[in-house]
Every structure is written in structure tokens, then in C-alpha cells.
Scaffold this active site. Structure first.
Site, PDB file in Angstrom:
ATOM      1  N   GLU A 135       0.826  -1.202   0.000  1.00  0.00           N
ATOM      2  CA  GLU A 135       0.000   0.000   0.000  1.00  0.00           C
ATOM      3  C   GLU A 135       0.865   1.258   0.000  1.00  0.00           C
ATOM      4  OE1 GLU A 135      -4.174  -1.396   1.883  1.00  0.00           O
ATOM      5  OE2 GLU A 135      -2.679  -0.861   3.364  1.00  0.00           O
ATOM      6  N   HIS A 182       8.392   5.885  20.806  1.00  0.00           N
ATOM      7  CA  HIS A 182       7.174   5.328  21.434  1.00  0.00           C
ATOM      8  C   HIS A 182       7.254   5.030  22.923  1.00  0.00           C
ATOM      9  CE1 HIS A 182       5.800   5.049  17.374  1.00  0.00           C
ATOM     10  NE2 HIS A 182       6.628   4.081  17.065  1.00  0.00           N
ATOM     11  N   GLY A 187       6.891  -1.872   6.361  1.00  0.00           N
ATOM     12  CA  GLY A 187       8.270  -2.352   6.344  1.00  0.00           C
ATOM     13  C   GLY A 187       9.249  -1.479   7.106  1.00  0.00           C
ATOM     14  N   GLU A 188      10.459  -2.004   7.286  1.00  0.00           N
ATOM     15  CA  GLU A 188      11.542  -1.272   7.951  1.00  0.00           C
ATOM     16  C   GLU A 188      12.582  -0.921   6.881  1.00  0.00           C
ATOM     17  OE1 GLU A 188      12.532   0.282  10.799  1.00  0.00           O
ATOM     18  OE2 GLU A 188      14.317   0.599   9.576  1.00  0.00           O
ATOM     19  N   CYS A 191       6.398  -6.843   7.498  1.00  0.00           N
ATOM     20  CA  CYS A 191       7.488  -6.333   8.340  1.00  0.00           C
ATOM     21  C   CYS A 191       7.903  -7.409   9.332  1.00  0.00           C
ATOM     22  CB  CYS A 191       7.011  -5.086   9.101  1.00  0.00           C
ATOM     23  SG  CYS A 191       8.339  -4.201   9.949  1.00  0.00           S
ATOM     24  N   CYS A 211       6.224  -4.793  16.051  1.00  0.00           N
ATOM     25  CA  CYS A 211       5.818  -3.807  17.053  1.00  0.00           C
ATOM     26  C   CYS A 211       4.374  -4.128  17.432  1.00  0.00           C
ATOM     27  CB  CYS A 211       5.931  -2.386  16.498  1.00  0.00           C
ATOM     28  SG  CYS A 211       7.624  -1.982  16.031  1.00  0.00           S
ATOM     29  N   ASN A 268      -3.894   4.630  16.064  1.00  0.00           N
ATOM     30  CA  ASN A 268      -4.972   4.266  15.147  1.00  0.00           C
ATOM     31  C   ASN A 268      -5.369   2.826  15.396  1.00  0.00           C
ATOM     32  OD1 ASN A 268      -5.099   6.738  13.597  1.00  0.00           O
ATOM     33  ND2 ASN A 268      -3.033   6.190  12.951  1.00  0.00           N
ATOM     34  N   SER A 312      11.175   5.943  15.338  1.00  0.00           N
ATOM     35  CA  SER A 312       9.961   5.537  16.050  1.00  0.00           C
ATOM     36  C   SER A 312      10.341   5.175  17.476  1.00  0.00           C
ATOM     37  CB  SER A 312       9.341   4.334  15.332  1.00  0.00           C
ATOM     38  OG  SER A 312       8.864   4.734  14.076  1.00  0.00           O
ATOM     39  N   CYS A 337       3.433   8.612   1.226  1.00  0.00           N
ATOM     40  CA  CYS A 337       3.951   7.657   2.213  1.00  0.00           C
ATOM     41  C   CYS A 337       4.183   6.333   1.500  1.00  0.00           C
ATOM     42  CB  CYS A 337       2.937   7.522   3.352  1.00  0.00           C
ATOM     43  SG  CYS A 337       3.454   6.358   4.612  1.00  0.00           S
ATOM     44  N   CYS A 342      -1.464   5.863   9.978  1.00  0.00           N
ATOM     45  CA  CYS A 342      -0.225   5.218  10.434  1.00  0.00           C
ATOM     46  C   CYS A 342      -0.533   3.875  11.083  1.00  0.00           C
ATOM     47  CB  CYS A 342       0.461   6.046  11.515  1.00  0.00           C
ATOM     48  SG  CYS A 342       0.927   7.673  11.013  1.00  0.00           S
ATOM     49  N   SER A 382      11.974   6.779   7.944  1.00  0.00           N
ATOM     50  CA  SER A 382      11.579   6.482   9.315  1.00  0.00           C
ATOM     51  C   SER A 382      12.038   5.073   9.690  1.00  0.00           C
ATOM     52  CB  SER A 382      10.054   6.576   9.441  1.00  0.00           C
ATOM     53  OG  SER A 382       9.650   6.256  10.759  1.00  0.00           O
ATOM     54  N   CYS A 427       1.144  -2.210  15.806  1.00  0.00           N
ATOM     55  CA  CYS A 427       1.155  -1.903  14.374  1.00  0.00           C
ATOM     56  C   CYS A 427       0.463  -3.014  13.584  1.00  0.00           C
ATOM     57  CB  CYS A 427       2.593  -1.743  13.894  1.00  0.00           C
ATOM     58  SG  CYS A 427       2.698  -1.381  12.130  1.00  0.00           S
TER      59      CYS A 427
END
Ligand code: SAH
Length: 364
Positions: free
Chosen positions: A94, A223, A167-168, A114, A118, A298, A221, A107, A341, A199, A121
Site C-alpha cells: 500500500e 514510542h 516495512g523497515e 514487516c 511492534c 490508530n 519511532s 507515504c 499510520c 523512518s 502496528c
């Protein structure tokens, strides 16, 4: 595309030079073809009129420009776009476009799924299949530019690119860097380093390599304000804890005078959003040139988390702000189409590859 052909979308201008030198062609062919593909949106060699007939038919034999396919386009009531893109192996990813008054941000995803897991996510839930090729990364910008009607002579609709999709990116370093080179290249998309942001959840060796090779804007990130909590939310923290991560951020900004690292902090109700945690975060960031982006969580089905209240977010922001840190609360966009996100979830065909071997030495 037949296997023996080179997908020219996989090559930045330097890579194209190598390709053309292999065909015994002059280096300026690389400039011409970069402009055709990325500025004019032309993928058919027959239309690359300044190349000469013999070269065009040679290219038809040995090369192609292969893009992902748009499978679905959704437009949110707030103007956010989300595209589902199909890849040649059946996987889907996406890409999201977020229009704002003063900018338009694309984005971009860097992997199918991934590995980092996390806990808050949605992408993590779908497992992991593979890293994207350079062509699949830059192809997202190519397709979005075309879909939004930006081309030569039109106003620039996409002014910023963030590698904040699925993804990272630093675990796909070798394909991400040529894609970012094209984003920055004046003969391709010509974005400034300030307007291209990578990111990361905190892959320290990747941060150091990036500083040397392609110092775009960096977002981390975070958090959580301490290792105990971050170990739970971002399992990568067990490998790369907060103190060495912040040291890497300090090294990174030395390569970028006058810039700051953006720290993303997803606001999770009752988990990481109280006042003492805000003070702890302030302490951590006291010696890092930093800005903070607070992201209201989210929700997605079965996440087990709630979004922090508006009051909690405002209080948290106020503490950081009074402590001298530029802090923004990110507006939630595209929620009605699951484009916010942490909600990107493409479609992973083969989920079986979330294995130790892929993570290499990470052993999470
Ligand atoms: N792997 C990279 C790139 C993904 S960026 C990284 O971790 O930075 C996506 C951003 O959205 C990250 O900051 C991520 O932590 C955050 N995010 C993930 N899930 C979210 C959710 N459900 N709500 C809000 N933000 C989320």
C-alpha cells in the site's frame, strides 16, 4: 517481463550509467533515460525520441520498465488517497498520499509486511514476505505522480516523500538508497533532502551507513521513554536500546547541519502517555537536536490498545513544549479508508518467512 531483461526502474542514474557502459553507450544516455522515465513518465523505448533507432531496438531486447500495477484506489473524505499495488509475484503493498494546505506527502512502503513485530502496528500482524526492489519503491512515486496528474509543466502535487509505509526501510538498505537517490536527483524527482524522510524503528548500523551515503531527513519511532517499556512495544529495542540509539541520532545530525531528528511517539492510552513519562522523554532528548511527533494511536481489530484521550495528548505535548522541544500532534488522516499510520496491511502471499534467517543477527 522475461527474466533476462533488466528493469530500468531498479537503477538510479549511477546504476544506469553502468548499464549503458555495458552496452558500450555514452554516460549521457543515462541522463536522457532517467528524464524520460521519471520526469516525462515514458516507459516505452519507442517514444524516447532522442535515443536513435538502433539503441531503441537494442533496449527492447535487453531491458524494460516494469511498474507495479494499481489494483485498487480509495479516496478518503479528507482527500487522502490509498493505492493497493500488485507486484509481479502476487504480493500487494500500500501507498498513501496525504494532501495538506502547504504540502502533499507520499507515504511509501519499503517491504511486503514487516519483521519487527511492534505490538501496536497492523502491518506486523500480516507477517513478512520480502523486501521491495528499488523499482517497486520508486515505482510507487512514479505511479502516484501519474495518478495525481503531476508531470512537466504542472504544479508539484507531491512535495514530500516519507518512507513510513509498510516495512523497515533500513532492513532493505541496498534497494532503498537508489530509490532515494532518484527522489533527490534533479533529473528525476528533484526533491530536497529536507523533503525526503526515512523512518526507522532504530536499526543503528543502518542509521550510521545512511549518514555516510544518503543523509536524508531521519525519523525514529521511539514510542517509549525507557527501555523496559520500549522492549515490549518495539522488540527491536532489545537489540538496539535507547541510549546507543540516541547516540546514533547525535552522530547522524552531524552530517546535516541545522537539522533535527524527528521522534515519533504513538500515544497509547494508559501505556506511554502519562505526565511522568513525558518528563522522562524530555530528559532523554535533552542533548539530541529533536522534534517530536505525537501520533494518536490508530485502532485496528484485535490490537488490544486504545487511543490516548485528547487531554492526555495535550498535556504530554505541553510538557515537552515547555521543556523546549518542538512537538506536533499528527492529525489522523484517511481513517475511513484504513490509510492512517500503522493501518497499512497490503496482502502478504507467503507469511512463512518471518524467520531468524531473515533477521540475520537480530534474533529478537
Ligand atoms: N518501520 C519504520 C517505518 C514504519 S513508519 C518505523 O518503525 O519507523 C510507521 C509509523 O507509524 C511508525 O512510527 C509506527 O510506529 C507508527 N505506527 C504503527 N502502528 C501505528 C498505529 N496503530 N497507530 C499509530 N501509529 C502507528
Amino acid at each position: 517481463m522475461p527474466a533476462n531483461r533488466t528493469n530500468l526502474l531498479d537503477l538510479d542514474r549511477q546504476g544506469l550509467r553502468g548499464f549503458f557502459s555495458g552496452l558500450a553507450e555514452k554516460p549521457f544516455r543515462s541522463d536522457q533515460v532517467t528524464k524520460w522515465i521519471h520526469q516525462s513518465g515514458v516507459c516505452d523505448f519507442a517514444h524516447m525520441t532522442n535515443l536513435g533507432k538502433a539503441l531503441r531496438s537494442r533496449l527492447d531486447e535487453v531491458a524494460a520498465v516494469e511498474l507495479p500495477q494499481i489494483v485498487n484506489e480509495q479516496v478518503s473524505i479528507d482527500g487522502t488517497y490509498k493505492w493497493l499495488l500488485g507486484l509481479s509475484d502476487g504480493n500487494c503493498i500500500e501507498t498513501v498520499f496525504i494532501p495538506e494546505a502547504d504540502r502533499g506527502t507520499l507515504c511509501v512502503s519499503s517491504q511486503v509486511g514487516c519483521v519487527l513485530n511492534c505490538t501496536f502496528c497492523a502491518t506486523a500482524r500480516q507477517g513478512y514476505s520480502r523486501s521491495l526492489s528499488t523499482g517497486e519503491i520508486i515505482g510507487q512515486l512514479w505511479l502516484a505522480s501519474q495518478a495525481l496528474g503531476s508531470g512537466p509543466g504542472t504544479a508539484r502535487v507531491i512535495s514530500n516523500v516519507v518512507l513510513m509505509g509498510m516495512g523497515e526501510p533500513l532492513l532493505n538498505f541496498d534497494n532503498v538508497v537508489p530509490a532515494m537517490n532518484l527522489m533527490l536527483d534533479d533529473m528525476a524527482y528533484g526533491l530536497s533532502r529536507r523533503r525526503v524522510t526515512l523512518s526507522t524503528a532504530g536499526v543503528i548500523p543502518g542509521i550510521d551507513r545512511l549518514a555516510e551515503i544518503c543523509a536524508v531527513s531521519l525519523a525514529v519511532s521511539l514510542h517509549a521513554p525507557n527501555d523496559e517499556l520500549r522492549d515490549q512495544l518495539v522488540p527491536l529495542n532489545r537489540k538496539y536500546p535507547i541510549a546507543p540509539l540516541l547516540a546514533a541520532c547525535r552522530r547522524y545530525v552531524r552530517h546535516q547541519p541545522r537539522s533535527r531528528v524527528t521522534f515519533e511517539y504513538t500515544m497509547l492510552d494508559g501505556i506511554n502517555d502519562n505526565e511522568s513519562q513525558a518528563h522522562q522523554l524530555l530528559g532523554l532528548l535533552s542533548d539530541v537536536p529533536a522534534k517530536v511527533n505525537l501520533i494518536p494511536f490508530n485502532p485496528f481489530p484485535g490490537s488490544g490498545y486504545q487511543r490516548s484521550s485528547e487531554q492526555a495528548i495535550d498535556r504530554f505535548r505541553e510538557i515537552l513544549h515547555r521543556g523546549g522541544i518542538v512537538t506536533m500532534t499528527r492529525k489522523t488522516r484517511g481513517e475511513d479508508i484504513d490509510a492512517a499510520c500503522g493501518q497499512l496491511a497490503g496482502k502478504v502471499q507467503d507469511r512463512t518467512r518471518r524467520s531468524g534467517q531473515l533477521l540475520g543477527g537480530l534474533s529478537l
